[in-house]
Structure formats: C-alpha cells, structure tokens
Enzyme design. Structure first.
Site, mmCIF file in Angstrom:
data_model
loop_
_atom_site.group_PDB
_atom_site.id
_atom_site.type_symbol
_atom_site.label_atom_id
_atom_site.label_comp_id
_atom_site.label_asym_id
_atom_site.label_seq_id
_atom_site.Cartn_x
_atom_site.Cartn_y
_atom_site.Cartn_z
ATOM 1 N N CYS A 144 1.215 -1.193 -0.242
ATOM 2 C CA CYS A 144 -0.234 -0.223 0.010
ATOM 3 C C CYS A 144 0.968 1.274 0.018
ATOM 4 C CB CYS A 144 -0.819 0.444 1.263
ATOM 5 S SG CYS A 144 -2.010 1.675 1.646
ATOM 6 N N CYS A 166 0.098 3.831 2.680
ATOM 7 C CA CYS A 166 0.538 3.434 4.124
ATOM 8 C C CYS A 166 2.593 3.375 4.185
ATOM 9 C CB CYS A 166 0.366 1.937 3.797
ATOM 10 S SG CYS A 166 -1.491 1.815 4.339
#
Length: 80
Positions: A24, A27
């Site tokens: 991600c 993230c």
C-alpha cells in the site's frame, strides 16, 4: 490486544493501532510520520503496526475495510 494500564489517575495511556500493508503506497507514505512519533518515546503512547495481510483476524475484529487506518484505544476502549 494488550491491556492498557494507566500510570496514575491523572495521566492516561493511549494505544495507537496503525493498520497497513506492505504493498500500500499511502501506508508507506505514513511510515516516516509514525517513525517520527515513535522516536519521541512518549511514555503515555504505545504504537502498534498491524499488517492486514499477516494479521487479518485482528483487522476483521476492528472492521478494517481500507488502509491506512488508525485506531486509538484509551482505557481499553476504542475512542477514534
């Protein structure tokens, strides 16, 4: 999940759960921010990073549907 103990009645502890995945990109962009907070070593703050791919049971317990997601736990109760 661990129990949170307050050091005294006037100072409350806070646990921050960061739900993320290695793949991600948003993230990954948050990782330096979390690292900066961890470096400050606040005695009232515990940060736990939870990989949703490796810890899917915990992610399901918190009903995580998108990442990155942050959950704040105070006195063993989700407050945010």
């Amino acid at each position: 999940m661990s129990n949170i103990e307050t050091k005294n009645p006037e100072t409350e502890s806070l646990e921050l759960l960061q739900f993320y995945a290695e793949w991600c990109q948003p993230c990954r962009m948050m990782m330096p921010v979390i690292a900066s907070i961890q470096q400050k070593q606040y005695d009232w703050l515990t940060i736990k990073q939870i990989d949703v791919d490796a810890e899917s049971i915990i992610a399901n317990q918190f009903n995580i549907r998108s990442i990155p997601t942050f959950v704040a736990i105070k006195n063993n109760k989700e407050v945010w």
